[in-house]
Every structure is written in structure tokens, then in C-alpha cells.
Scaffold this motif. Structure first.
Motif, PDB file in Angstrom:
ATOM      1  N   ALA A  44     -32.416  36.869 -12.141  1.00 35.82           N
ATOM      2  CA  ALA A  44     -32.546  35.669 -12.967  1.00 35.82           C
ATOM      3  C   ALA A  44     -33.216  34.544 -12.183  1.00 35.82           C
ATOM      4  O   ALA A  44     -34.083  33.828 -12.713  1.00 35.82           O
ATOM      5  CB  ALA A  44     -31.179  35.225 -13.474  1.00 35.82           C
ATOM      6  N   SER A  74     -27.831  21.795 -17.495  1.00 32.76           N
ATOM      7  CA  SER A  74     -27.942  23.228 -17.791  1.00 32.76           C
ATOM      8  C   SER A  74     -29.054  23.474 -18.790  1.00 32.76           C
ATOM      9  O   SER A  74     -29.131  22.817 -19.829  1.00 32.76           O
ATOM     10  CB  SER A  74     -26.621  23.775 -18.348  1.00 32.76           C
ATOM     11  OG  SER A  74     -26.190  23.041 -19.467  1.00 32.76           O
ATOM     12  N   SER A 118     -32.579  26.524 -19.772  1.00 31.76           N
ATOM     13  CA  SER A 118     -33.291  27.788 -19.558  1.00 31.76           C
ATOM     14  C   SER A 118     -34.764  27.533 -19.251  1.00 31.76           C
ATOM     15  O   SER A 118     -35.243  26.388 -19.305  1.00 31.76           O
ATOM     16  CB  SER A 118     -33.183  28.651 -20.817  1.00 31.76           C
ATOM     17  OG  SER A 118     -33.848  28.002 -21.909  1.00 31.76           O
ATOM     18  N   GLU A 168     -37.062  28.406 -21.219  1.00 37.40           N
ATOM     19  CA  GLU A 168     -37.583  27.925 -22.491  1.00 37.40           C
ATOM     20  C   GLU A 168     -37.295  26.436 -22.679  1.00 37.40           C
ATOM     21  O   GLU A 168     -38.116  25.699 -23.240  1.00 37.40           O
ATOM     22  CB  GLU A 168     -36.977  28.727 -23.644  1.00 37.40           C
ATOM     23  CG  GLU A 168     -37.389  30.179 -23.705  1.00 37.40           C
ATOM     24  CD  GLU A 168     -36.694  31.051 -22.659  1.00 37.40           C
ATOM     25  OE1 GLU A 168     -37.214  32.157 -22.375  1.00 37.40           O
ATOM     26  OE2 GLU A 168     -35.644  30.627 -22.124  1.00 37.40           O
ATOM     27  N   ASP A 169     -36.140  25.999 -22.201  1.00 42.58           N
ATOM     28  CA  ASP A 169     -35.806  24.574 -22.296  1.00 42.58           C
ATOM     29  C   ASP A 169     -36.722  23.727 -21.420  1.00 42.58           C
ATOM     30  O   ASP A 169     -37.137  22.628 -21.809  1.00 42.58           O
ATOM     31  CB  ASP A 169     -34.348  24.348 -21.903  1.00 42.58           C
ATOM     32  CG  ASP A 169     -33.370  24.948 -22.895  1.00 42.58           C
ATOM     33  OD1 ASP A 169     -33.692  24.995 -24.094  1.00 42.58           O
ATOM     34  OD2 ASP A 169     -32.286  25.381 -22.465  1.00 42.58           O
ATOM     35  N   TYR A 207     -31.432  24.568 -13.932  1.00 45.24           N
ATOM     36  CA  TYR A 207     -31.491  25.874 -14.591  1.00 45.24           C
ATOM     37  C   TYR A 207     -30.098  26.491 -14.658  1.00 45.24           C
ATOM     38  O   TYR A 207     -29.279  26.308 -13.745  1.00 45.24           O
ATOM     39  CB  TYR A 207     -32.423  26.818 -13.836  1.00 45.24           C
ATOM     40  CG  TYR A 207     -33.889  26.540 -14.065  1.00 45.24           C
ATOM     41  CD1 TYR A 207     -34.519  26.970 -15.228  1.00 45.24           C
ATOM     42  CD2 TYR A 207     -34.642  25.865 -13.118  1.00 45.24           C
ATOM     43  CE1 TYR A 207     -35.870  26.726 -15.441  1.00 45.24           C
ATOM     44  CE2 TYR A 207     -35.991  25.610 -13.322  1.00 45.24           C
ATOM     45  CZ  TYR A 207     -36.604  26.050 -14.489  1.00 45.24           C
ATOM     46  OH  TYR A 207     -37.942  25.800 -14.695  1.00 45.24           O
ATOM     47  N   SER A 208     -29.852  27.212 -15.737  1.00 43.48           N
ATOM     48  CA  SER A 208     -28.558  27.876 -15.928  1.00 43.48           C
ATOM     49  C   SER A 208     -28.675  29.350 -15.562  1.00 43.48           C
ATOM     50  O   SER A 208     -29.641  30.017 -15.931  1.00 43.48           O
ATOM     51  CB  SER A 208     -28.102  27.779 -17.384  1.00 43.48           C
ATOM     52  OG  SER A 208     -27.919  26.450 -17.772  1.00 43.48           O
TER      53      SER A 208
END
Length: 565
Positions: free
Chosen positions: A294, A254, A256, A258-259, A280-281
Motif C-alpha cells: 500500500a 486520513s 486515499s 483518489e482523495d 494517507y490512510s
């Protein structure tokens, strides 16, 4: 001559890729390094052994006897006598929350606590230097069974040391918070349980401070995020720790946008020494139009960069239930026949979510612990498959504690892969036994039965990397069914050492369609390996967990320890 040799190898390598194979011919190769006089468990199809391996340009180019491999050496080849040490493919943890490392060093370290008094002392030390009103959070890495008090802490315990600071400590699928945190989040005796969460209350109806799953979200929103530099430095530390446990690949379930960018920043800085299968979450409880919006922010499924360092074609960890205390069960819990656990989202909504994800080319890897949650996952998979085939695309179910005979035909028909983590039995088995009782508790992660029924599973830790992402312990537990709390669940469900080793190597590679390029020691594959101080096939089973890792190599680069013994 060297340039000619490299050109020949480049042409031959290109032709093998066009032919759909990863095998890299050793013809004309002059290896960078040769490891010889070793006991190499290749984990190839025949689980063959070898004495030596040659590495060039970050890949294995020759595997075989000492004589065969040493014959390929050139003048510049470095030759290292391994003195009989055991070599395995680099370990792969297919479900580990590596990104928890972003808070590494920011949270109060609770990994060594053994009592509620220890928890309070550790938090009090941080609070003594904090401003009034500053939010304080404690780490995971502690377990209820380890606490001498025989219970979890509650808000009253935390109030004693934190009357003026909101405090939260994390557990598996829950948070424990103090009274100020409850007040700031607006959680009172009148607050109803949210969908996918539960607010524990005492006999008088007041919150105890224990917030299950989604019930903790209003409180956790109070806590400031680490700065980008703190996140970067925390990740560098946990990556080093992962390498020290023999890990060269991980599945991060999990994250984002940004991650994903943080992983790229680590790679560009030369600090990413793990291959990352990234998910991706997205909040699957949202209305579908918001889910679709999203998905569009993620970019296309199938992202990859860095020559096998990062890939992303999954959505996870979309939770369908809770954990041991709140798994979604077909039958009621012992002593609570009307309580079936937490269902995070209605089945019909999750079906529509799965179909939408499938249209955009994403694979799913939902969190499903209880048998009813696994039912829901398979219902949704079949719904999506009816619109657009997912068979052969290796959709996954993560955890799957209670995957059983009624699920097996459906799993195999769709080609679903199971991401399991023996660390749950090892660390939380006492809680499983308390919540589910026998015989149901003995159905948790029945590995022998899974293999006998053709169920392919990969092993992992489900831990923030700061603790218990230890593949050797996963092998040990899978073989012996032993635990850290002293008991056993499903004592007849142990598997062979070879199958356990596969679960943390080649099977992990299979989850990400990378079994042709990693997961075993074969020519053409990435030179990812781990060196052990003892023969994992020969030591007493009880000693497997204690084998010392001497070196970890990723892509031909030593990222932990040393090859020179």
C-alpha cells in the motif's frame, strides 16, 4: 521601473531562501494592498502588535506602524482603512476530516436534530422518495447529550421508519443501524466482536444496532459512494464553510490516492482556498507485506504542489483505540473493572508498522485517546527511532486526551507534537464524564499542565467540516474550559488567550514544518489572515466564541467576506 523592481525583489527573495529564512525584504516593493488603522496580532515570537500590513504577490512584505507601511505604497497600491478591526493570522485546524465533505448533500442532514423523533422524521422524509432496498445514511453533527430522550437511538427505533431500507447513522467512532442493515451485513447474536470493534448487544444477546469502530465496517460497505461530481460539489461547499470560520489551513488526517487527486482537481479548478496538510490512510492491522504494498502506491513521502497549497508526508489517522466509550485505558472503566476499552492492533504489530513507515520516510500521527493507547504509540515511536532516528521529525499523536506526567519525558525526548481538539470536551464531555467518571474525566485535555511541562500542542475540531470546525470556539473553550453541554472537565486547566490563539495558528503550522511560511503575520510569509469584528484580547471571555468573522484572506485573496467595512 516596475520590472526592475520585481527583478530586484526576485534576486533578494532567492538569496533569503538559500540562507534558510523565509523573510522577504520590503526594499523596492510596491505592495498590491495595504491594510492600515488595524489592530494586528502578529503571533510572532513576541506576540507583537502592529497597525498596518502590506501584501504583494500573495505574501506579507511589510508589517509595522501606519506610517512605516503606508510609506511603501505605490501609485497602484490599494489602501484599505480597517477602522480599528482586529486582524489575526489565518486559522489552522490541524485535525479536521475535510474529506467528509464528499458526502455533503448526499447524506440526510441530522445536524439540527434534538430528539430521536427528529432523527426518525428526517430519515423518513428521505426514505419516502427512495426505492425499496436503497441504503440511506444520516450525517454526523448531532450528539447524544442534545437528544431529549437521554439515550441513543437503536435498531428498533430505525425499524419503525425503515423496514425495507438499510439505514445507518454515524456518530463519533460508531454507527447505529437498523435490523435490515444488520441482516444484510450478516451480523447476528452469534457474531463475535472483531479486533478493534464491538457489537453492542441487549440482555438477550441480540445486537442493539450500535456498532463501535471496526464493527461497523461490514454495514458501511453496503452504502454506495457519491459520484465524482457529487464529491467535488460537496467539497466546494465545505471549503467555503471552512473559509467562513476563518480557516486558511487544515490538516486532513486520513485520505486515499483518489482523495489526493480530488484535492488537485479542486486546485486546478480554482476551488481550493485552503492549504492542506494531507495524510494517507493505510490499514495498519494488515500483514506488513500488504502494508508495504500500500505504501508503494502512495508515491514518495514529502509530496507538495501549488506553492504551499498541498503537502503529504504523514500516515494517519491510524487508530490505536476508540473514543470516549472505548478508549484504551490502563485501568478498567468505572463499574467495569475488567473492561479496558478497545485496542485496535497488538503493540508488537504496531511497532513493526511504525518501523516500516519510518523506513519509507513517512511520519505517523496515530489516533490515541486513552493512556494505554498513548503508551502504545510511544512504544512504537521509540522502536522505530532505535532503527532510524525520528527525533526532530515531528511525529505526532492525535487526540491524546489522557496524555499525562508519565508520558511527558518520552514525548519531549522524541520531539513529538500533540494534535488536540478541545471540541471533544465541548461536545462529548458529558459522555466522557459518564464513561470515565471523576477524577479521570477531569484529566481530559489538561492544557495548562501540558504547557507548564513543555508539551507543544495544536488545536483542531476533529469534525467533518459541516459542523464545529470553529477556531474561535476552540480558543474560547481552551481559555474558559466551558462546554456546550453545560459542565466542565478540568476546570483549572484553562490557558491564556495568547496561548489559545497560538494553538490554532503558529502551532498548527509547526505540525507541518511550515512555521517559517505561515502561522503568523511577518514579512515573507503567506498573506493568510482573518479579520474579526471585536478585539479578541479585550472582549469578555464568554464573548470570544461569538465574535463575528468579517473576512478571511488566503494568499492575499479574499476568500470570505470583504475587507471593505
Amino acid at each position: 521601473m516596475g520590472n526592475v523592481r520585481l527583478k530586484i525583489r526576485a534576486v533578494l527573495f532567492a538569496s533569503t531562501l538559500l540562507a534558510g529564512t523565509s523573510s522577504l525584504p520590503a526594499i523596492g516593493a510596491e505592495p498590491d494592498v495595504i491594510l492600515y488603522n488595524a489592530h494586528i496580532l502578529t503571533v510572532d515570537d513576541g506576540f507583537s502588535t502592529a497597525q498596518a500590513v502590506a501584501i504583494e504577490d500573495g505574501k506579507f512584505v511589510k508589517v509595522g506602524s501606519d506610517a512605516e507601511v503606508l510609506d511603501t505604497a505605490g501609485e497602484a497600491t490599494r489602501k484599505i482603512d480597517m477602522k480599528g478591526k482586529t486582524i489575526l493570522p489565518g486559522f489552522n485546524d490541524s485535525h479536521v476530516h475535510m474529506l467528509a465533505g464528499k458526502t455533503f448533500g448526499v447524506q440526510v442532514d441530522l445536524t439540527r436534530v434534538r430528539s430521536i423523533a427528529d432523527i426518525k422524521a428526517a430519515l423518513a422524509a428521505r426514505i419516502a422518495t427512495a426505492r425499496p432496498g436503497e441504503a440511506i445514511s444520516g450525517s454526523r453533527g448531532w450528539w447524544e447529550y442534545q437528544l431529549s430522550d437521554g439515550r441513543l437511538p437503536n435498531r428498533h427505533d430505525l425499524d419503525e421508519i425503515a423496514p425495507n431500507n438499510p439505514v445507518a447513522i454515524a456518530g463519533p467512532h460508531y454507527a447505529i443501524v437498523n435490523s435490515l442493515a444488520l441482516k444484510m451485513a450478516g451480523i447476528t447474536a452469534q457474531t463475535p466482536d472483531p479486533q478493534g470493534g464491538e457489537i453492542y448487544k441487549d440482555a438477550s444477546g441480540e445486537p442493539t444496532g450500535l456498532l463501535m469502530d471496526r464493527a461497523s465496517r461490514p454495514v458501511m460497505a453496503l452504502f454506495a459512494r457519491p459520484t465524482p461530481e457529487q464529491q467535488f460539489e460537496g467539497m466546494v461547499k465545505v471549503i467555503r464553510l471552512a473559509n467562513s470560520n476563518g480557516l486558511t489551513s487544515i490538516g486532513d488526517p486520513s485520505g486515499s490516492v483518489e482523495d489526493a487527486a480530488l484535492y488537485r482537481r479542486l486546485y486546478d479548478a480554482g476551488k481550493l482556498t485552503l492549504r492542506v496538510d494531507f495524510s494517507y490512510s493505510v490499514d495498519h492491522a494488515l500483514p506488513l507485506d500488504k502494508v508495504e504494498a500500500a505504501l508503494k502506491t502512495f508515491g514518495p513521502a514529502g509530496q507538495a504542489w501549488g506553492d504551499g497549497m498541498f503537502r503529504a508526508d504523514e500516515l494517519g489517522e491510524v487508530a490505536l483505540d476508540g473514543a470516549e466509550l472505548s478508549a484504551f485505558l490502563r485501568d478498567g472503566y468505572p463499574g467495569k473493572p475488567d473492561y479496558h476499552g478497545i485496542q485496535m492492533v497488538p503493540t508488537e504489530h504496531f511497532k513493526a508498522f511504525a518501523a516500516l513507515a519510518n523506513r519509507y520516510g513517512w511520519r505517523l500521527r496515530p489516533h490515541a485517546v486513552g493512556d494505554a493507547a498513548i503508551d502504545e504509540a510511544l512504544d512504537a515511536f521509540e522502536f522505530a527511532n532505535a532503527e532510524k532516528p525520528i527525533t526532530g521529525r515531528r511525529w505526532m499523536i492525535d487526540h491524546a486526551f489522557l496524555l499525562g506526567p508519565t508520558h511527558y519525558p518520552r514525548v519531549k525526548a522524541l520531539g513529538v507534537v500533540i494534535n488536540s481538539q478541545y471540541m471533544h470536551n465541548a461536545q462529548l464531555g458529558k459522555l466522557i464524564l459518564k464513561a470515565w467518571e471523576r477524577p479521570l474525566a477531569d484529566r481530559s485535555e489538561p492544557y495548562r499542565e501540558w504547557l507548564e511541562n513543555g508539551i507543544l500542542f495544536a488545536n483542531g475540531s476533529d469534525g467533518p467540516i459541516a459542523y464545529d470546525a470553529c477556531p474561535l470556539y476552540q480558543i474560547y473553550g481552551s481559555v474558559t474550559r466551558n462546554t456546550k453541554w453545560g459542565g466542565k472537565l478540568g476546570p483549572d486547566q484553562g490557558i491564556s488567550r495568547r496561548d489559545a490563539i497560538k494553538s490554532v495558528t503558529i502551532n498548527g503550522a509547526y505540525t507541518s514544518f511550515e512555521e517559517k511560511v505561515k502561522g503568523s503575520i511577518e514579512p515573507g510569509k503567506y498573506a493568510d489572515l482573518v479579520v474579526l469584528a471585536d478585539d479578541i484580547l479585550a472582549v469578555p471571555a464568554e464573548n470570544i466564541k461569538d465574535i463575528k468573522i468579517l473576512a478571511t484572506v488566503m494568499g492575499g485573496r479574499t476568500v470570505f467576506g470583504t475587507l471593505e467595512q
